[in-house]
Design an enzyme around this catalytic site. Structure first.
Site, PDB file in Angstrom:
ATOM      1  N   ARG A  99       0.823  -1.212   0.000  1.00  0.00           N
ATOM      2  CA  ARG A  99       0.000   0.000   0.000  1.00  0.00           C
ATOM      3  C   ARG A  99       0.862   1.268   0.000  1.00  0.00           C
ATOM      4  O   ARG A  99       0.720   2.134  -0.854  1.00  0.00           O
ATOM      5  CB  ARG A  99      -0.919  -0.024   1.235  1.00  0.00           C
ATOM      6  CG  ARG A  99      -2.094   0.887   1.113  1.00  0.00           C
ATOM      7  CD  ARG A  99      -3.205   0.289   0.261  1.00  0.00           C
ATOM      8  NE  ARG A  99      -4.036   1.355  -0.291  1.00  0.00           N
ATOM      9  CZ  ARG A  99      -4.082   1.677  -1.571  1.00  0.00           C
ATOM     10  NH1 ARG A  99      -3.374   1.024  -2.452  1.00  0.00           N
ATOM     11  NH2 ARG A  99      -4.853   2.652  -1.990  1.00  0.00           N
TER      12      ARG A  99
ATOM     13  N   CYS B 151       1.713   7.712  10.179  1.00  0.00           N
ATOM     14  CA  CYS B 151       0.842   8.727   9.587  1.00  0.00           C
ATOM     15  C   CYS B 151       0.156   9.548  10.676  1.00  0.00           C
ATOM     16  O   CYS B 151      -0.003  10.769  10.540  1.00  0.00           O
ATOM     17  CB  CYS B 151      -0.196   8.074   8.672  1.00  0.00           C
ATOM     18  SG  CYS B 151      -1.166   6.755   9.437  1.00  0.00           S
TER      19      CYS B 151
ATOM     20  N   THR C 291      -2.549   2.553  19.808  1.00  0.00           N
ATOM     21  CA  THR C 291      -1.637   3.263  18.912  1.00  0.00           C
ATOM     22  C   THR C 291      -0.532   3.900  19.744  1.00  0.00           C
ATOM     23  O   THR C 291      -0.776   4.392  20.848  1.00  0.00           O
ATOM     24  CB  THR C 291      -2.353   4.349  18.087  1.00  0.00           C
ATOM     25  OG1 THR C 291      -1.376   5.062  17.313  1.00  0.00           O
ATOM     26  CG2 THR C 291      -3.085   5.350  18.965  1.00  0.00           C
TER      27      THR C 291
END
Length: 337
Positions: free
Chosen positions: A12, A151, A210
């Site tokens: 990706r 990101c 995360t």
């Protein structure tokens, strides 16, 4: 001088980095390595993309190599990074986007094939992390392996920097409302380490962990230990949004906070941090090249010292553009651009 780059892992992020490089005048992709994809299939996946549309250019396969807009891109299928002959193509820099070789020692294997520097397109346990517009100026020539962070960290860190520099963050919590990714399931399936993560991505809101907020402490040392966060994986295919709730030392009205973010977006962080007062939704930002787009109308404040801020990001396209920007930046520091 154009920076010559190789990509390891044509998944990706590898493909989106490649697409971004076509638009980036300072970068030339000269080689790609992926042991699990043959050249014709690589060309197909590069040409057609369900999220970002058809590739706007000419793609051909000649022998075992790709030809993109008339330029030959060497295509290798080595499983061991040490065996990839990067020097054949003059690839001085390598984007490590397999998601496998994310430590310094593992990524250093690329140097055996002639590469000089490796940028990991993921967080790393031990490689120094750099976020453009935040701590990229701390990069030094002696660093051989570095990480572009995640990101989400790329979205959060520029916003946190602006707020902390102006108003001083005492502590904060972040939630990223994150589109599903390739690691999730199309239907319910086994996921021994993360039971919730094994549930159908397109039907569920899935709480997840995360490290993005804690990672901000690595790129802004003054915030180390002051931020943490979690993720909610949601049934959208791309574009995510950070919800940052912070307690401020220096009181400020929400309008003053907006002014500070807008000034940074129009000034030193232009192209990295964005600012909008439009009534946008997630699909409006598909393909946006910025790391973080502050949504002025979505945030709220309880009082002058406690505020919730909202910032969007294309977790594929914006992040991939920063990978290239980081490559160009370090090449200039290295004297190769």
């Amino acid at each position: 001088m154009v920076v010559k780059v190789g990509i390891n892992g044509f998944g990706r992020i590898g493909r989106i980095v490649f697409r971004n490089a076509i638009e980036h005048n300072d970068v030339e992709i000269v080689a790609v390595n992926d042991p699990f994809i043959e050249p014709h299939y690589a060309a197909y996946m590069l040409k057609y993309d369900s999220q970002h549309g058809q590739f706007k250019g000419d793609i051909k396969v000649e022998g075992n190599d790709l030809t993109i807009n008339g330029k030959t891109i060497r295509f290798y299928t080595e499983k061991d990074p040490a065996n990839i002959p990067w020097s054949e193509t003059g690839a001085y820099y390598v984007v490590e986007s397999t998601g496998v070789f994310t430590t310094t020692d593992k990524a250093k294997a690329h140097l055996k094939g002639g590469a000089k520097k490796v940028v990991i397109s993921a967080p790393s346990a031990d490689a120094p992390m750099f976020v453009m517009g935040v701590n990229n100026e701390t990069y030094t020539k002696d660093i051989e392996v570095l990480s572009n962070a995640s990101c989400t960290t790329n979205c959060l860190a520029p916003l946190a920097k602006v707020i902390h520099d102006k108003f001083t963050i005492i502590e904060g919590l972040m939630t990223t409302v994150h589109s599903y990714t390739a690691t999730q399931k199309v239907v319910d399936g086994p996921s021994a380490k993360d039971w919730r993560g094994g549930r159908t991505a397109a039907q569920n809101i899935i709480p997840s962990s995360t490290g993005a907020a804690k990672a901000v402490g690595k790129v802004i040392p003054d915030l180390n230990g002051k931020l943490t966060g979690m993720s909610m994986r949601v049934p959208t295919s791309n574009v995510s949004v950070v919800d940052l709730t912070v307690r401020l030392e220096k009181g400020a009205t929400y309008d003053e906070i907006k002014e500070a973010v807008k000034a940074a977006a129009d000034g030193p962080l232009n192209g990295i941090l964005g600012y909008t007062e439009d009534e946008i939704v997630s699909t409006d930002l598909n393909g946006d090249t910025r790391s973080s787009i502050f949504d002025a109308k979505a945030g709220i404040s309880l009082n002058k010292n406690f505020v919730k801020l909202v910032s969007w990001y294309d977790n594929e396209w914006g992040y991939s553009r920063r990978v290239l920007d980081l490559l160009v930046y370090i090449a200039k520091v290295d004297g190769n651009a």
